[in-house]
Design an enzyme around this catalytic site. Structure first.
Site, PDB file in Angstrom:
ATOM      1  N   GLY A 132      26.055  39.810  57.274  1.00 16.17           N
ATOM      2  CA  GLY A 132      24.602  39.183  57.106  1.00 16.17           C
ATOM      3  C   GLY A 132      24.894  37.813  56.600  1.00 16.17           C
ATOM      4  N   GLY A 163      24.747  36.903  53.272  1.00 19.94           N
ATOM      5  CA  GLY A 163      25.622  36.686  52.147  1.00 19.94           C
ATOM      6  C   GLY A 163      27.134  36.647  52.659  1.00 19.94           C
ATOM      7  N   GLU A 195       3.255  39.619  58.279  1.00 21.88           N
ATOM      8  CA  GLU A 195       3.412  39.083  59.374  1.00 21.88           C
ATOM      9  C   GLU A 195       3.235  40.258  60.575  1.00 21.88           C
ATOM     10  OE1 GLU A 195       6.654  35.827  57.761  1.00 21.88           O
ATOM     11  OE2 GLU A 195       7.529  37.819  58.299  1.00 21.88           O
ATOM     12  N   ALA A 207      16.761  35.736  52.146  1.00 20.90           N
ATOM     13  CA  ALA A 207      17.960  35.399  52.488  1.00 20.90           C
ATOM     14  C   ALA A 207      18.412  34.127  51.512  1.00 20.90           C
ATOM     15  CB  ALA A 207      17.383  34.648  53.969  1.00 20.90           C
TER      16      ALA A 207
HETATM   17  C1  LIG Z   1      12.075  42.553  58.387  1.00 17.89           C
HETATM   18  C2  LIG Z   1      12.550  41.673  57.526  1.00 17.89           C
HETATM   19  C3  LIG Z   1      12.041  40.318  57.262  1.00 17.89           C
HETATM   20  C4  LIG Z   1      12.746  39.449  56.305  1.00 17.89           C
HETATM   21  N1  LIG Z   1      11.872  38.187  56.406  1.00 17.89           N
HETATM   22  C5  LIG Z   1      12.542  37.509  55.214  1.00 17.89           C
HETATM   23  C6  LIG Z   1      11.885  35.765  55.076  1.00 17.89           C
HETATM   24  O1  LIG Z   1      11.105  35.558  55.810  1.00 17.89           O
HETATM   25  N2  LIG Z   1      12.616  35.293  54.423  1.00 17.89           N
HETATM   26  C7  LIG Z   1      13.664  35.626  53.510  1.00 17.89           C
HETATM   27  O2  LIG Z   1      14.277  34.695  52.761  1.00 17.89           O
HETATM   28  N3  LIG Z   1      14.248  36.876  53.554  1.00 17.89           N
HETATM   29  C8  LIG Z   1      13.514  37.840  54.488  1.00 17.89           C
HETATM   30  N4  LIG Z   1      14.074  38.763  54.850  1.00 17.89           N
HETATM   31  C9  LIG Z   1      15.154  39.231  53.828  1.00 17.89           C
HETATM   32  C10 LIG Z   1      16.646  38.934  54.151  1.00 17.89           C
HETATM   33  O3  LIG Z   1      16.704  39.081  55.576  1.00 17.89           O
HETATM   34  C11 LIG Z   1      17.807  39.270  53.226  1.00 17.89           C
HETATM   35  O4  LIG Z   1      17.592  39.272  51.903  1.00 17.89           O
HETATM   36  C12 LIG Z   1      19.007  39.053  53.899  1.00 17.89           C
HETATM   37  O5  LIG Z   1      19.121  39.601  55.122  1.00 17.89           O
HETATM   38  C13 LIG Z   1      20.076  39.686  52.689  1.00 17.89           C
HETATM   39  O6  LIG Z   1      21.445  39.409  53.174  1.00 17.89           O
HETATM   40  P1  LIG Z   1      22.746  40.334  53.043  1.00 17.89           P
HETATM   41  O7  LIG Z   1      23.815  39.578  53.273  1.00 17.89           O
HETATM   42  O8  LIG Z   1      22.507  40.791  51.522  1.00 17.89           O
HETATM   43  O9  LIG Z   1      22.287  41.567  53.917  1.00 17.89           O
HETATM   44  P2  LIG Z   1      22.208  41.877  55.441  1.00 17.89           P
HETATM   45  O10 LIG Z   1      21.589  40.437  55.876  1.00 17.89           O
HETATM   46  O11 LIG Z   1      21.268  42.832  55.503  1.00 17.89           O
HETATM   47  O12 LIG Z   1      23.532  42.037  55.941  1.00 17.89           O
HETATM   48  C14 LIG Z   1      24.238  43.233  55.894  1.00 17.89           C
HETATM   49  C15 LIG Z   1      25.413  43.354  56.553  1.00 17.89           C
HETATM   50  O13 LIG Z   1      25.986  44.163  56.290  1.00 17.89           O
HETATM   51  C16 LIG Z   1      26.587  45.128  57.404  1.00 17.89           C
HETATM   52  N5  LIG Z   1      26.759  46.618  56.885  1.00 17.89           N
HETATM   53  C17 LIG Z   1      26.223  47.282  55.949  1.00 17.89           C
HETATM   54  N6  LIG Z   1      26.866  48.386  55.696  1.00 17.89           N
HETATM   55  C18 LIG Z   1      28.140  48.363  56.080  1.00 17.89           C
HETATM   56  C19 LIG Z   1      29.391  49.095  56.021  1.00 17.89           C
HETATM   57  N7  LIG Z   1      29.609  49.997  55.275  1.00 17.89           N
HETATM   58  N8  LIG Z   1      30.538  48.635  56.834  1.00 17.89           N
HETATM   59  C20 LIG Z   1      30.249  47.352  57.358  1.00 17.89           C
HETATM   60  N9  LIG Z   1      29.176  46.848  57.710  1.00 17.89           N
HETATM   61  C21 LIG Z   1      27.988  47.069  56.861  1.00 17.89           C
HETATM   62  C22 LIG Z   1      25.139  45.267  58.229  1.00 17.89           C
HETATM   63  O14 LIG Z   1      25.620  45.675  59.667  1.00 17.89           O
HETATM   64  C23 LIG Z   1      24.629  43.786  58.150  1.00 17.89           C
HETATM   65  O15 LIG Z   1      25.193  43.110  59.104  1.00 17.89           O
HETATM   66  C24 LIG Z   1      13.749  39.840  55.455  1.00 17.89           C
HETATM   67  C25 LIG Z   1      14.057  41.023  55.599  1.00 17.89           C
HETATM   68  C26 LIG Z   1      13.479  41.867  56.645  1.00 17.89           C
HETATM   69  C27 LIG Z   1      14.217  43.321  56.897  1.00 17.89           C
END
Ligand SMILES: Cc1cc2nc3c(=O)[nH]c(=O)nc-3n(C[C@H](O)[C@H](O)[C@H](O)COP(=O)(O)OP(=O)(O)OC[C@H]3O[C@@H](n4cnc5c(N)ncnc54)[C@H](O)[C@@H]3O)c2cc1C
Length: 437
Positions: free
Chosen positions: A19, A21, A176, A329
């Site tokens: 994702g 991060g 949205e 994000a």
């Molecule tokens: C509908 C929606 C709208 C949003 N709108 C906004 C916005 O407008 N602006 C904004 O800033 N933020 C927004 N966000 C929040 C933003 O998307 C998140 O804060 C961001 O994606 C977090 O990033 P991350 O890397 O922590 O997790 P994620 O992006 O969720 O990535 C996690 C990754 O880990 C993988 N994963 C999980 N568990 C496992 C495992 N056990 N083994 C292997 N892989 C695994 C998943 O497949 C995924 O690819 C939104 C979120 C959602 C759901």
């Protein structure tokens, strides 16, 4: 404390999650003398902020996804592995998948969060949330299926229930979704049906707090509420959903219990950390908060494990103002970049000051030409905010992938209100209405 890393053999960095991060950690490390293994259970990075546009027919899933292999095809130090991590062994420095074990010197856990139903997990099927491509397709099926079912329905009461959309949660996703469904019902689909008048659609946005978009300045939240209401949505604040059953949403507002029949209930409230939080807690003894997020140290490590980092939605970083940073994000990307820089510094025998989040502001789209942007000192609304929102999203969409064509198509569809991705796919959409006829 300076943590020195072994320099002779390439340092093994394992990142769980592609994702925001995980992706930014790997991208920032692409020229470093390390071997990176990026593990994700999906083979693509998903741009979650635009999922609601898939759910409401403006974009297709491929438009907001980038294959991880393509993103890293030129990063020779990065191997992408498709697989779900099930466990971690911190003592042996191993990540455990179903069919293999991967060794790490440094581990970054970035598995994000899911939605929470506050203990009412049986609501999941009745009111789907929006987190994955599958969720967006399911929402799209329900939204467009509801209009089809209403067209087939002869009983006025049941037809009303098909044309009533209830969205639970008044954060950016709820707002949205409400705005996009309002535009669909009152503009895009207006001429497309013969038995129903889509302008009779009712869109109800239920929010627990006293205003929608509580993370932005009150005056912008008011502008957003007014704009949504002008579009035709009804906002109910200080409202708690108490039950969802038999196509009826029951909610409590100012002590009064109310019910609304609706065939399409969409969930945009609550967050629960991914199960990897629990795994980390069990294996390292680290504490998690009430949402299952891992409480991280000022340098984003897990307590007592200087070589395990947690970034993004999975972490609870409360060292800046005592409150956890929001699950957005920019937090995930900045944390990913920080951890990558810290690893590079450690390779040279140095360290970095604690992580500091640079708040870049918040934005939310309400509808065409309508958005709110809160950049702290600068606050935008209306058309200017909408253009700003569009440019930011275009920038991020094309950052990993050359999606210029998609972006132009998207902009054109948006301007002409042409929602071409109205496919009803997956489970059968209007079985119920057919049997009611
Ligand atoms: C509908 C929606 C709208 C949003 N709108 C906004 C916005 O407008 N602006 C904004 O800033 N933020 C927004 N966000 C929040 C933003 O998307 C998140 O804060 C961001 O994606 C977090 O990033 P991350 O890397 O922590 O997790 P994620 O992006 O969720 O990535 C996690 C990754 O880990 C993988 N994963 C999980 N568990 C496992 C495992 N056990 N083994 C292997 N892989 C695994 C998943 O497949 C995924 O690819 C939104 C979120 C959602 C759901």
């Amino acid at each position: 404390m300076v943590v020195s890393l072994e320099k002779n053999t390439p340092h093994q960095v394992v990142i769980i999650g592609g994702g925001f991060g995980g992706l930014y950690t790997a991208k920032t490390l692409k020229k470093a003398n390390v071997n990176i293994t990026l593990i994700d259970k999906r083979n693509f990075h998903l741009f979650q902020p635009l999922l609601y546009q898939v759910a409401t027919g403006t974009l297709s899933p491929g438009d907001i996804s980038s294959p991880l292999r393509a993103v890293f095809s030129k990063s020779k130090n990065t191997q992408v592995l498709l697989g779900e991590v099930k466990d971690i062994n911190p003592k042996a420095q191993q990540v455990i998948l179903d069919d293999k074990v991967v060794h790490y010197d440094t581990l970054i856990v970035a598995t994000g969060a899911n939605h929470s139903y506050f203990g009412k997990d049986n609501w999941k099927d009745l009111a789907p949330g929006l987190k994955t491509v599958e969720d967006a397709i399911e929402m799209r099926r329900r939204i467009f299926g509801a209009f089809e079912a209403a067209e087939n329905e002869t009983d006025p009461e049941k037809r009303r229930a098909w044309l009533t959309f209830v969205i639970v949660g008044g954060g950016p996703t709820g707002v949205e979704l409400a705005g996009a469904i309002a535009e669909l019902a009152y503009k895009t689909l207006k001429e497309d049906f013969r038995s129903i008048n889509t302008s009779e659609t009712k869109i109800l946005l239920l929010q627990g707090g006293d205003r929608i978009l509580p993370h932005i300045a009150p005056e912008l939240s008011e502008v957003a509420a007014e704009s949504l209401q002008k579009l035709g949505a009804v906002i109910q604040t200080k409202t708690r959903v108490t039950n969802i059953e038999n196509d009826i949403v029951t909610f409590k507002q100012n002590g009064e219990v109310k019910e609304i029949p609706s065939k399409t209930i969409l969930w945009a409230a609550g967050v629960k950390a991914s199960p990897m939080g629990q795994v980390l807690a069990e294996r390292t003894g680290v504490e998690c908060d009430h949402a299952g997020r891992v409480i991280v140290e000022p340098d984003l490590t897990v307590r007592d494990y200087k070589n395990i980092f947690v970034v993004g939605d999975l972490g609870n970083f409360s060292h800046q103002n005592g409150k956890p940073l929001p699950g957005v994000a920019p937090v995930a990307t900045q944390q990913g970049e920080y951890v990558a820089k810290l690893i590079k510094r450690r390779l040279k025998g140095h360290t970095l000051p604690p992580f500091h989040y640079n708040d870049v502001g918040s934005l939310a789209m309400i509808g065409q030409n309508l958005a709110v942007v809160d950049l702290g000192l600068i606050k935008l609304q209306g058309f200017i905010a909408w253009v700003f929102w569009l440019l930011i999203h275009i920038y991020f969409l094309i950052e990993f992938d050359t999606k210029l064509l998609v972006v132009f198509q998207w902009a054109w569809n948006y301007i002409t209100r042409n929602r071409r991705s109205r496919l009803i796919t997956g489970r059968e959409a209007f079985v119920e209405a057919k049997t009611n006829c």
